[in-house]
Design a protein around this motif. Structure first.
Motif, PDB file in Angstrom:
ATOM      1  N   LEU A   1      38.989  53.993  33.850  1.00  0.00           N
ATOM      2  CA  LEU A   1      38.664  54.983  34.713  1.00  0.00           C
ATOM      3  C   LEU A   1      39.363  55.544  35.950  1.00  0.00           C
ATOM      4  CD1 LEU A   1      34.840  54.614  34.334  1.00  0.00           C
ATOM      5  CD2 LEU A   1      36.419  55.920  32.555  1.00  0.00           C
ATOM      6  N   GLU A   2      39.650  54.264  36.566  1.00  0.00           N
ATOM      7  CA  GLU A   2      40.422  54.139  37.917  1.00  0.00           C
ATOM      8  C   GLU A   2      41.272  53.268  38.162  1.00  0.00           C
ATOM      9  OE1 GLU A   2      39.052  55.460  42.575  1.00  0.00           O
ATOM     10  OE2 GLU A   2      37.609  55.596  41.099  1.00  0.00           O
ATOM     11  N   ALA A   3      42.100  53.283  38.993  1.00  0.00           N
ATOM     12  CA  ALA A   3      42.993  52.247  39.229  1.00  0.00           C
ATOM     13  C   ALA A   3      43.022  52.003  40.675  1.00  0.00           C
ATOM     14  CB  ALA A   3      44.361  52.436  38.857  1.00  0.00           C
ATOM     15  N   PRO A   4      42.110  51.725  41.547  1.00  0.00           N
ATOM     16  CA  PRO A   4      42.089  51.836  43.004  1.00  0.00           C
ATOM     17  C   PRO A   4      43.163  50.740  43.664  1.00  0.00           C
ATOM     18  CG  PRO A   4      40.136  50.635  42.373  1.00  0.00           C
ATOM     19  CD  PRO A   4      40.630  51.230  40.986  1.00  0.00           C
ATOM     20  N   GLY A   5      43.719  51.111  44.560  1.00  0.00           N
ATOM     21  CA  GLY A   5      44.326  49.929  45.520  1.00  0.00           C
ATOM     22  C   GLY A   5      43.730  49.736  46.680  1.00  0.00           C
ATOM     23  N   ALA A   6      44.721  49.209  47.787  1.00  0.00           N
ATOM     24  CA  ALA A   6      44.219  49.160  49.027  1.00  0.00           C
ATOM     25  C   ALA A   6      42.972  48.196  49.209  1.00  0.00           C
ATOM     26  CB  ALA A   6      44.137  50.405  49.844  1.00  0.00           C
ATOM     27  N   ALA A   7      42.912  47.304  48.610  1.00  0.00           N
ATOM     28  CA  ALA A   7      41.601  46.464  48.531  1.00  0.00           C
ATOM     29  C   ALA A   7      40.370  46.950  48.556  1.00  0.00           C
ATOM     30  CB  ALA A   7      41.755  45.407  49.705  1.00  0.00           C
ATOM     31  N   ARG A   8      40.163  47.923  47.509  1.00  0.00           N
ATOM     32  CA  ARG A   8      38.995  48.809  47.490  1.00  0.00           C
ATOM     33  C   ARG A   8      37.708  47.943  47.422  1.00  0.00           C
ATOM     34  NH1 ARG A   8      36.791  53.100  44.264  1.00  0.00           N
ATOM     35  NH2 ARG A   8      38.697  54.572  45.100  1.00  0.00           N
ATOM     36  N   TYR A   9      37.999  46.670  46.627  1.00  0.00           N
ATOM     37  CA  TYR A   9      36.844  45.702  46.369  1.00  0.00           C
ATOM     38  C   TYR A   9      36.915  44.534  47.231  1.00  0.00           C
ATOM     39  CZ  TYR A   9      35.545  48.522  42.307  1.00  0.00           C
ATOM     40  OH  TYR A   9      35.243  49.520  41.576  1.00  0.00           O
ATOM     41  N   GLY A  10      37.475  44.548  48.347  1.00  0.00           N
ATOM     42  CA  GLY A  10      37.674  43.487  49.196  1.00  0.00           C
ATOM     43  C   GLY A  10      38.944  42.897  49.297  1.00  0.00           C
ATOM     44  N   ARG A  11      39.548  42.130  50.398  1.00  0.00           N
ATOM     45  CA  ARG A  11      40.617  41.333  50.039  1.00  0.00           C
ATOM     46  C   ARG A  11      40.425  40.036  49.570  1.00  0.00           C
ATOM     47  NH1 ARG A  11      44.254  42.440  55.114  1.00  0.00           N
ATOM     48  NH2 ARG A  11      43.689  44.295  55.750  1.00  0.00           N
ATOM     49  N   GLY A  12      41.331  39.595  48.751  1.00  0.00           N
ATOM     50  CA  GLY A  12      41.267  38.531  48.141  1.00  0.00           C
ATOM     51  C   GLY A  12      41.900  37.320  48.861  1.00  0.00           C
ATOM     52  N   ALA A  13      41.872  36.229  48.214  1.00  0.00           N
ATOM     53  CA  ALA A  13      42.372  34.872  49.075  1.00  0.00           C
ATOM     54  C   ALA A  13      43.574  34.190  48.226  1.00  0.00           C
ATOM     55  CB  ALA A  13      41.306  33.987  49.309  1.00  0.00           C
ATOM     56  N   GLY A  14      44.276  33.327  48.586  1.00  0.00           N
ATOM     57  CA  GLY A  14      45.129  32.714  47.823  1.00  0.00           C
ATOM     58  C   GLY A  14      46.497  33.395  47.614  1.00  0.00           C
ATOM     59  N   PRO A  15      47.264  32.929  46.717  1.00  0.00           N
ATOM     60  CA  PRO A  15      48.560  33.823  46.519  1.00  0.00           C
ATOM     61  C   PRO A  15      48.258  34.953  45.865  1.00  0.00           C
ATOM     62  CG  PRO A  15      48.113  32.268  44.617  1.00  0.00           C
ATOM     63  CD  PRO A  15      47.067  32.059  45.865  1.00  0.00           C
ATOM     64  N   ILE A  16      49.370  36.028  46.444  1.00  0.00           N
ATOM     65  CA  ILE A  16      49.563  37.357  45.499  1.00  0.00           C
ATOM     66  C   ILE A  16      50.525  37.001  44.457  1.00  0.00           C
ATOM     67  CG2 ILE A  16      50.429  39.580  45.718  1.00  0.00           C
ATOM     68  CD1 ILE A  16      49.455  39.465  48.731  1.00  0.00           C
ATOM     69  N   TRP A  17      49.914  36.789  43.182  1.00  0.00           N
ATOM     70  CA  TRP A  17      50.799  36.354  42.088  1.00  0.00           C
ATOM     71  C   TRP A  17      51.870  37.449  41.585  1.00  0.00           C
ATOM     72  CZ3 TRP A  17      51.860  31.780  42.215  1.00  0.00           C
ATOM     73  CH2 TRP A  17      50.835  30.716  42.199  1.00  0.00           C
ATOM     74  N   LEU A  18      51.405  38.720  41.442  1.00  0.00           N
ATOM     75  CA  LEU A  18      52.205  39.756  40.862  1.00  0.00           C
ATOM     76  C   LEU A  18      52.304  40.857  41.568  1.00  0.00           C
ATOM     77  CD1 LEU A  18      50.371  39.568  37.334  1.00  0.00           C
ATOM     78  CD2 LEU A  18      52.535  38.529  38.020  1.00  0.00           C
ATOM     79  N   ASP A  19      53.563  41.361  41.641  1.00  0.00           N
ATOM     80  CA  ASP A  19      53.890  42.628  42.308  1.00  0.00           C
ATOM     81  C   ASP A  19      54.793  43.463  41.352  1.00  0.00           C
ATOM     82  OD1 ASP A  19      54.241  44.684  44.194  1.00  0.00           O
ATOM     83  OD2 ASP A  19      55.660  43.530  45.530  1.00  0.00           O
TER      84      ASP A  19
END
Length: 453
Positions: A180-198
């Protein structure tokens, strides 16, 4: 042979005892991930994260006989060590055989504490673990921040190139129906650990999310403020339609494959709280009825809801049977949620898809300086308010001067950004002397976005 190599190769050291300069990874999920510890002068100690990078992690992974380096965290990601901090200021090129061969250090000299202990995560073929994906940060399993498991560590996905095509593949992978939607900008909060994919790129035909293209694992130019998210149809999916921004609008629910409305009989702030949480927009501010954001069409699915406010989704709230309501669309329920900074609306215009550009930040609505405003910036705005393509980007307060702060100045967008606050710009509130007589505006194609049909 160097003194260091002589020490590490000496046969006089009893088997099993650590050797001078030996490295190990401690405190991690397996032997190839953890806090970097070095043996020197008869004691194990740690490495400071000043200048620590993937090149240094690459040397470490080679030294502990693991696979390629995937992540080089600092800030005691794998817990604080004890004992001395042996190394600081390392400058590795990645080809060294041992950490002690890297330039820039003197044993035991540092300006750190154990809260700055360096870590490394390497691939480990001896512990095979296929990548996994999950959604976090939302009560519904079919919405949230995208998290990926690699090398036994959960990490996130950068929102660069992230869009509905990628979300569609992911939702199907998770068995959560259409995206339905593809939100960015940490809509659901900032994660922790590595950023695995870009830079994830999908054709939309992939049956497995991990068959989409992307940069090498762990390679990115992002931070956790750019974590990607998705909203899949899932169970009792909810969306907000025809509102002034993403976190306000008419409440629509998906049932039996069809979008329908909610009647405002019994509708209150507790019901709205469930909706706001479900769509990732924070707390509920109001629960308007009376078709505040226009009359919908199709089935009225729900009525007389009596939510406690803590339910995971509207389908868990006590209510009469689905579709049994006799309400008309003049009673369509709506919500207004607090959301996060970066919300956008168009004000002062002839309809919701044309007007002065206003953003919500720190709980206050403010405007945008029009000095560098152009069609690319308007394109981002129109997409964000779900109004189709941009037709014009007027400045000079075409739709009247705003009130409150001028939040953004020197805005320069490529047109591909997910949200306006992600365009190149001055820091929040630094407008460069712009006044409201220069407020930027946008005119979009119209209200018939795919969300409002």
């Amino acid at each position: 042979m160097s003194l260091f190599r002589a020490l590490t190769c000496a046969h006089s050291v009893p088997p099993g005892e650590p050797q001078e300069g030996q490295v190990r990874l401690a405190g991690g999920p397996h032997r190839c991930a953890g806090r970097v510890e070095v043996f020197h002068a008869g004691r194990w100690g740690t490495v400071c994260d000043d200048t620590w990078d993937l090149a240094a992690a690459r040397v470490t992974c080679r030294q502990v006989r693991c696979g390629p380096a995937l992540w080089a965290p600092g800030a005691a990601q794998f817990g604080e060590g004890a004992g001395p901090i042996w190394l600081d200021g390392l400058r590795c090129n990645g080809s060294e055989a041992h950490l002690a061969e890297c330039a820039g250090h003197t044993w035991g000299e540092h300006r750190c504490n154990h809260a700055e202990d360096a870590g490394a995560a390497c691939a480990d073929s001896s512990v095979p673990a296929p990548p996994q994906v999950r959604l976090s940060g939302a009560p519904d399993r079919c919405a949230g921040r995208v998290e990926v498991l690699r090398a036994h560590l959960w990490g996130t996905v950068c929102d660069d190139t992230w869009g509905l095509r990628q979300a569609q593949v992911l939702c199907a992978h998770l068995g959560c129906g259409p995206a339905l939607e593809a939100p960015g900008a940490a809509r659901y909060g900032r994660g922790a650990g590595p950023i695995w994919l870009d830079d994830v790129t999908c054709t939309g035909e992939e049956l497995d999310f991990f068959r989409c293209g992307h940069r090498a694992w762990g390679e990115h130019n992002c931070h956790h403020g750019e974590d990607a998210g998705v909203i899949c149809a899932g169970e009792c999916a909810v969306r907000l339609a025809a509102g002034p921004h993403l976190c306000a609008g008419r409440v629509e629910v998906l049932h039996e494959g069809r979008w329908g409305r909610v009647c405002d009989l019994g509708w209150d702030l507790s019901d709205a709280q469930v909706v706001c949480r479900q769509v990732g927009c924070g707390r509920a501010l109001s629960a308007p009825g009376g078709a505040r954001f226009g009359r919908g069409s199709g089935q009225v699915w729900l009525s007389d809801l009596t939510c406690a406010g803590s339910e995971r989704h509207l389908g868990q709230c006590p209510a009469p049977a689905w579709g049994s309501s006799t309400c008309g669309h003049e009673q369509d329920a709506a919500v207004e949620c607090a959301g996060e900074h970066g919300q956008v609306r168009l004000a002062g215009g002839p309809h919701r898809c044309a007007g002065r550009v206003e953003l919500l930040h720190l709980g206050r609505w403010g405007s945008v300086c029009g000095r560098t405003w152009d069609l690319a910036a308007a394109q981002v705005t129109c997409r964000q308010v779900r109004c189709g393509p941009a037709l014009a980007a007027p400045g000079r307060a075409r739709f009247g001067p705003g009130e409150g702060p001028v939040w953004l100045g020197q805005v320069r967008c490529t047109g591909e950004e997910l949200t306006l606050d992600r365009c190149e710009r001055r820091p929040w509130g630094e407008s460069g002397g712009c006044g409201h007589e220069e407020d930027a505006a946008a005119v979009c194609e119209g209200q018939l976005s795919t969300w409002d049909r």
